[in-house]
Design a protein around this motif. Structure first.
Motif, mmCIF file in Angstrom:
data_model
loop_
_atom_site.group_PDB
_atom_site.id
_atom_site.type_symbol
_atom_site.label_atom_id
_atom_site.label_comp_id
_atom_site.label_asym_id
_atom_site.label_seq_id
_atom_site.Cartn_x
_atom_site.Cartn_y
_atom_site.Cartn_z
ATOM 1 N N HIS A 220 9.076 54.276 7.520
ATOM 2 C CA HIS A 220 9.131 52.815 7.619
ATOM 3 C C HIS A 220 8.415 52.147 6.437
ATOM 4 N N HIS A 499 16.902 51.320 20.951
ATOM 5 C CA HIS A 499 16.543 51.620 19.825
ATOM 6 C C HIS A 499 17.318 52.272 18.895
ATOM 7 N N SER A 503 18.721 50.599 15.346
ATOM 8 C CA SER A 503 18.510 51.466 14.085
ATOM 9 C C SER A 503 19.776 51.760 13.413
ATOM 10 N N ILE A 513 14.715 47.491 10.882
ATOM 11 C CA ILE A 513 14.641 46.846 12.341
ATOM 12 C C ILE A 513 13.997 45.669 12.204
ATOM 13 N N ILE A 616 5.751 43.093 12.431
ATOM 14 C CA ILE A 616 6.142 44.163 13.384
ATOM 15 C C ILE A 616 4.917 45.400 13.147
ATOM 16 N N THR A 618 4.510 49.181 13.521
ATOM 17 C CA THR A 618 5.257 50.173 13.444
ATOM 18 C C THR A 618 4.559 51.704 13.582
ATOM 19 N N GLU A 655 7.051 48.710 17.874
ATOM 20 C CA GLU A 655 7.886 49.926 17.785
ATOM 21 C C GLU A 655 6.886 51.159 17.975
ATOM 22 N N ASN A 656 7.144 51.711 18.951
ATOM 23 C CA ASN A 656 6.238 53.012 19.350
ATOM 24 C C ASN A 656 6.941 54.272 19.290
ATOM 25 N N GLN A 657 6.567 55.522 19.052
ATOM 26 C CA GLN A 657 6.829 56.882 19.522
ATOM 27 C C GLN A 657 6.084 57.682 20.367
ATOM 28 N N HIS A 662 11.611 56.867 21.052
ATOM 29 C CA HIS A 662 11.210 55.571 20.573
ATOM 30 C C HIS A 662 11.345 54.613 21.408
ATOM 31 N N SER A 663 10.672 53.482 21.422
ATOM 32 C CA SER A 663 11.045 52.316 22.316
ATOM 33 C C SER A 663 10.485 50.931 21.516
ATOM 34 N N LEU A 664 11.078 49.963 21.668
ATOM 35 C CA LEU A 664 10.935 48.734 21.202
ATOM 36 C C LEU A 664 10.313 47.714 22.366
#
Length: 705
Positions: A220, A499, A503, A513, A616, A618, A655-657, A662-664
């Motif tokens: 990122h 996501h 992407s 993103i 953001i 990230t 933005e998480n993992q 992955h999620s937004l």
């Protein structure tokens, strides 16, 4: 004389040892080993030579001491009975001796595990050299000349007076030559290999290939910053962010990279306990003062552990972090209209309370912690408190003041916490992978260098004459200065399929993103206010010097982008223009916004030139796990209540993992007395609809192929 050491009880270090130990942690470049070497003639008896060194160590146990800082705030020294840790044997060709001695001189001392004295016996094809290395923590007690005389005397005594041993000093004046120039790699294949190595190291992906996409492996923008900085600093390879998004593989980047001779970075290290503020800190301090030092600049992080944690080990681990990162033990004091930052010595940490176990937190809540008002003139700028959730899980409240930390730093802290906690569970001090320069060193260097005029001119050229603030058709007049702002917030969530598709859309258009969200928000605001242009603020890391990538501190700058609208321009064209502007500006993002506005002639009392702020988060470091010898302990972020905002409309893209998913989501914090809730809800709805439409188009196109 006995050949066997007798264990000695731990004892408190003296004041000088404490000073040297602390200096070693804070400014390791200032603490250099003493090194001397002697050619031994005739060829010595190896067994007798080692026996003579052992005799020295048996006589002076201080040479084999370890130092450890306890949780009570005391520095103890522990003599070790294993004398072999102070002796090493090396085989080397005659031409390699100088390089070997240089390595010995430059090695990093780790007080908990490395003895302050080392004897190295170097055997070449036709000679033996004895090198003695001594850390300055013992320089008041010993000299290298005195130590070699003791070894020499013991050798003669053990071998018999008829055996002589001549010692010829080795000239070590050439051990610190000017840095050798790096080889120019004009070969594209060689450049690609260097870039790929940096990709693998930064992403911890050892199996990446030359054609793998950086962003497909978790890359990122912040990690791209690290890669670009390291390539420039270590190899003279120059890349920019637009290159990165258009050609995100090592092979593709090698074809467009420019290579120059890297310039050695010289940092002036000063041992003083005080430093000026950095340019970014100075701007933040001015804003903090304007808010009457209220909690507006508190950063109330909170996580919930999904499994039990050892509270004592957690406290020890945070203590290790405070020792390692000087910024976390900094006080701020103003005198004669100048604010300076001061280091709290490690030996004085026990005078400050900064940790509360769950047993002392029964009446505390995350809300009361978040609202705490720091006195940064006398308190550490952080508060660690453990709470118990209703389900029995442990909640960590990590309250830290913005003056000493930014989001980049948070990632560093959580990574280091993982190392320290695992070590403390085993009763050991952490072994850090590197030493880190302090924010204070950066502040001194920045004060010495001053404002980069070329970078300031860049911003002035782009923002001169721009329309300030934001006026929508439904904007309410600004409330009286005496009226407390009414802060509200709402959250928009997107599913995992979104996501994946957004992407793909971003990748197709050589954008991030963040740029896609940014452009969507700008598009909706243009429609809402019939705008011809808008100035939008966002965050930049401010870390233009790779030497400070692992330094915890406040480097972040606010940057302003001027987005111009053309009614006939399609979204993808606006996205391309916006991405280009964001990416190319990163190189100039070391200039705080207050200096830019002053250069533009905007009075300080007019506030910021933008009322919309977008940034953001990230790969949020507050969603992760602690790795322990017994297994991983997952933790999840607890979002704080938003009740403070210096912006009219503040958009945060999250933005998480988690568990490889992955999620937004997007949080909009807004000043409801100026932007009515109904209007913000409409803006949120239209942004989501636009983004969902773009994602759906990408999904349909991929499905039809």
């Amino acid at each position: 004389m006995s050949d066997t050491n007798t264990a000695t009880a731990p004892s408190l270090a003296n004041e000088r040892e404490e000073y040297i130990w602390m200096q070693q942690l804070q400014e390791p470049e200032q603490v250099k080993y003493q090194l001397a070497a002697w050619l031994l003639n005739p060829y010595p008896d190896s067994a007798i030579l080692h026996k003579s060194i052992h005799s020295l160590l048996a006589t002076y146990t201080e040479l084999n001491t370890r130092y450890e800082f306890t949780e009570d705030g005391d520095l103890y020294k522990y003599p070790d009975t294993d004398w072999t840790t102070c002796v090493q044997n090396e085989q080397a060709a005659q031409g390699q001796v100088t390089a070997l001695l240089s390595t010995l001189a430059q090695q990093h001392w780790q007080p908990e595990i490395t003895p302050p004295f080392l004897a190295t016996v170097i055997s070449t094809e036709n000679s033996v050299i004895l090198a003695l290395r001594l850390h300055p923590i013992l320089e008041e007690q010993f000299t290298l000349d005195g130590l070699i005389k003791e070894i020499h005397t013991s050798y003669i005594n053990y071998s018999g007076s008829e055996h002589q041993l001549e010692l010829t000093p080795v000239d070590l004046s050439s051990l610190n030559p000017a840095p050798a120039k790096k080889t120019q790699h004009t070969n594209v294949a060689a450049l690609a290999s260097i870039i790929l190595t940096e990709f693998r190291s930064t992403l911890a992906e050892p199996n990446m290939t030359l054609d793998d996409d950086f962003f497909d492996f978790g890359g990122h923008s912040l990690l791209a910053t690290r890669v670009i900085g390291n390539l420039q600093n270590n190899h003279g390879i120059k890349l920019n962010f637009n290159d990165f998004f258009k050609s995100p593989s090592a092979r593709a980047l090698a074809n467009i990279a420019q290579q120059e001779q890297p310039v050695a970075s010289v940092t002036q290290i000063q041992p003083e306990q005080q430093a000026p503020l950095t340019l970014a800190q100075d701007f933040l301090w001015q804003a903090y003062s304007a808010f009457d030092f209220s909690p507006v600049y508190n950063l109330p992080f909170a996580i919930e552990f999904q499994q039990p944690v050892n509270e004592e080990a957690l406290q020890q681990a945070f203590n290790d972090l405070i020792i390692r990162h000087v910024g976390l033990r900094t006080l701020f004091k103003t005198s004669h209209q100048q604010t300076l930052q001061y280091t709290v010595p490690i030996t004085e940490l026990k005078q400050h309370q900064w940790f509360w176990p769950s047993s002392d937190s029964k009446d505390a809540t995350l809300a009361t912690e978040a609202a705490y008002k720091f006195d940064l003139t006398r308190e550490l700028p952080l508060r660690i408190r453990l709470l118990k959730a209703h389900n029995g899980n442990t909640v960590l409240s990590f309250l830290v003041h913005h003056m000493v930390i930014d989001e980049w730093s948070l990632n560093t802290i959580m990574a280091d916490l993982n190392i320290a906690y695992a070590a403390r569970l085993q009763g050991k001090a952490p072994v850090w992978p590197n030493s880190v320069p302090s924010i204070h060193e950066f502040a001194r260097m920045q004060q010495q260098n001053g404002i980069n005029q070329q970078h300031l001119d860049y911003w002035c050229k782009r923002l001169q004459g721009a329309v300030k603030g934001l006026t929508l058709n439904s904007t309410v007049a600004t409330a009286s200065q005496n009226t407390a702002p009414q802060i509200e917030w709402l959250e928009i969530k997107f599913d995992s399929a979104f996501h994946r598709n957004i992407s793909a859309f971003a990748k197709k258009h050589h954008a991030s993103i963040f740029s896609v969200f940014y452009t969507a928000i700008a598009t909706v605001l243009q429609k809402e206010g019939n705008l011809t242009e808008i100035v939008i603020g966002t965050s930049a890391s401010g870390r233009t010097d790779p030497n400070y990538f692992d330094t915890v501190g406040y480097f972040t700058t606010m940057v302003a982008h001027r987005i111009r609208f053309n009614p006939q321009q399609p979204f993808t064209s606006l996205l391309a223009d916006t991405s280009k502007q964001i990416n190319e500006s990163i190189e100039y993002a070391d200039i705080p916004i207050n200096h830019i506005q002053q250069a533009l002639g905007i009075p300080d009392n007019q506030g910021l030139m933008f009322d919309v702020y977008i940034h953001i988060h990230t790969n949020n470091a507050l969603n992760g796990q602690l790795n322990t010898p017994q297994g991983a302990i997952p933790y999840r972020q607890i979002l704080p209540e938003r009740n403070e905002s210096m912006f009219g409309l503040h958009f945060e893209i999250m933005e998480n993992q988690i568990n490889n998913q992955h999620s937004l989501s997007m949080i909009i914090t807004y000043q409801a007395h100026r932007y009515p809730t109904a209007v913000v809800e409409r803006i949120a709805r239209e942004v989501k609809q636009l983004l969902s439409k773009l994602a759906a188009q990408t999904s349909a196109q991929s499905g039809s192929q």
